[in-house]
Design an enzyme around this catalytic site. Structure first.
Site, mmCIF file in Angstrom:
data_model
loop_
_atom_site.group_PDB
_atom_site.id
_atom_site.type_symbol
_atom_site.label_atom_id
_atom_site.label_comp_id
_atom_site.label_asym_id
_atom_site.label_seq_id
_atom_site.Cartn_x
_atom_site.Cartn_y
_atom_site.Cartn_z
ATOM 1 C CD GLU A 248 20.059 7.888 31.941
ATOM 2 O OE1 GLU A 248 20.361 6.704 32.185
ATOM 3 O OE2 GLU A 248 19.008 8.233 31.370
ATOM 4 C CG HIS B 50 18.764 7.235 26.778
ATOM 5 N ND1 HIS B 50 18.504 5.895 26.988
ATOM 6 C CD2 HIS B 50 18.445 7.864 27.931
ATOM 7 C CE1 HIS B 50 18.046 5.736 28.217
ATOM 8 N NE2 HIS B 50 17.993 6.909 28.814
ATOM 9 C CG HIS C 256 13.232 7.079 29.680
ATOM 10 N ND1 HIS C 256 13.211 8.118 30.575
ATOM 11 C CD2 HIS C 256 14.530 6.707 29.576
ATOM 12 C CE1 HIS C 256 14.448 8.369 30.992
ATOM 13 N NE2 HIS C 256 15.271 7.535 30.392
ATOM 14 C CG HIS D 163 16.771 3.283 31.886
ATOM 15 N ND1 HIS D 163 18.070 3.554 32.255
ATOM 16 C CD2 HIS D 163 16.305 4.428 31.348
ATOM 17 C CE1 HIS D 163 18.349 4.822 31.969
ATOM 18 N NE2 HIS D 163 17.300 5.363 31.420
HETATM 19 MN MN MN Z 1 17.333 7.356 30.786
#
Ligand code: MN
Length: 240
Positions: free
Chosen positions: A79, A98, A100, A168
């Site tokens: 990603e 980023h 989760h 996500h």
């Molecule tokens: Mn991710």
């Protein structure tokens, strides 16, 4: 930028990986990057590795199309396009997280917007958009796997500090590593408190826009304090 400053920035980037893992914002997944101080069209991020395991030697350089530079053949994060696309769209952004984090994900799945429930979440006052990958890409595995998906995510983020990703996680950005880490950490904290406030069952009062703006300005002036704490803990854990 001098060699010493670059070394400090790399230390901040590696520390950010460990700090966010320690705070539960990152686990085996998620990543953090910084724009290359010597080249605004490049960024630095670990090879594909759990953040808590990242060492300085694991850092790779990428161009803004998220291709590895210098012929580096190590495996990058799937990603990575999240990072390149945000740096391309947002010249003011110098660090991207980023995550989760499970406490944030409900707000990406619900019509209840994530809003600042206390002053530490004031950077959320500008609004927290939700990126819906289905809108342009239909059925996917939910990952941001290419430049077009990264660009759509960056478009959803627009000029905000945080974007949620339905089904996500989320991304937090800042003009420095400490600011991006601060925002990622307090996105998670605000989400937990907001859920508790809603669960009490009464009417929830959020920070007014004017309150959020003033609190954000205050917080930005004291970010060095939590950053010093987080880095000291990291260096202690590493035995430095
Ligand atoms: Mn991710």
């Amino acid at each position: 930028m001098t060699a010493i400053a670059r070394t400090d920035l790399l230390d901040d980037l590696v520390a950010a990986n460990h700090i966010l893992a320690g705070l539960g914002v990152l686990d085996g997944f998620g990543h953090v990057s910084v724009r290359d101080p010597d080249d605004p069209d490049a960024y630095l991020m670990s090879r594909s590795l759990a953040p808590e395991l990242v060492d300085p030697d694991d850092i790779m350089a990428f161009d803004l199309a998220s291709s590895p530079r210098h012929g580096d053949t190590r495996t990058p994060y799937l990603e990575r396009f999240i990072h390149g696309a945000i740096y391309a769209r947002r010249p003011d952004v110098h660090a991207v997280v980023h995550s989760h984090a499970p406490g944030v994900v409900p707000f990406a799945a619900s019509t209840v917007p994530l809003r600042p429930v206390y002053h530490m979440g004031s950077f959320l006052g500008a609004g927290v958009p939700v990126f819906e990958i289905r809108e342009r890409f239909g059925m996917t595995d939910m990952l941001v796997r290419n430049g077009a998906q990264g660009q759509a995510l960056a478009d959803a983020l627009a000029d905000r500090s945080v974007v949620l990703m339905r089904g996500h996680g989320f991304c937090a950005v800042g003009d420095s590593v400490p600011v991006a880490v601060f925002r990622a950490a307090y996105t998670q904290a605000n989400a937990a408190l907001q859920q508790q406030a809603i669960a009490l069952g009464g009417d929830v009062t959020y920070l007014d826009d004017a309150e959020a703006k003033q609190a954000d300005a205050t917080n930005r002036s004291v970010i060095a304090r939590p950053w010093a704490l987080w880095k000291a803990r990291y260096h202690r854990r590493m035995g430095a």
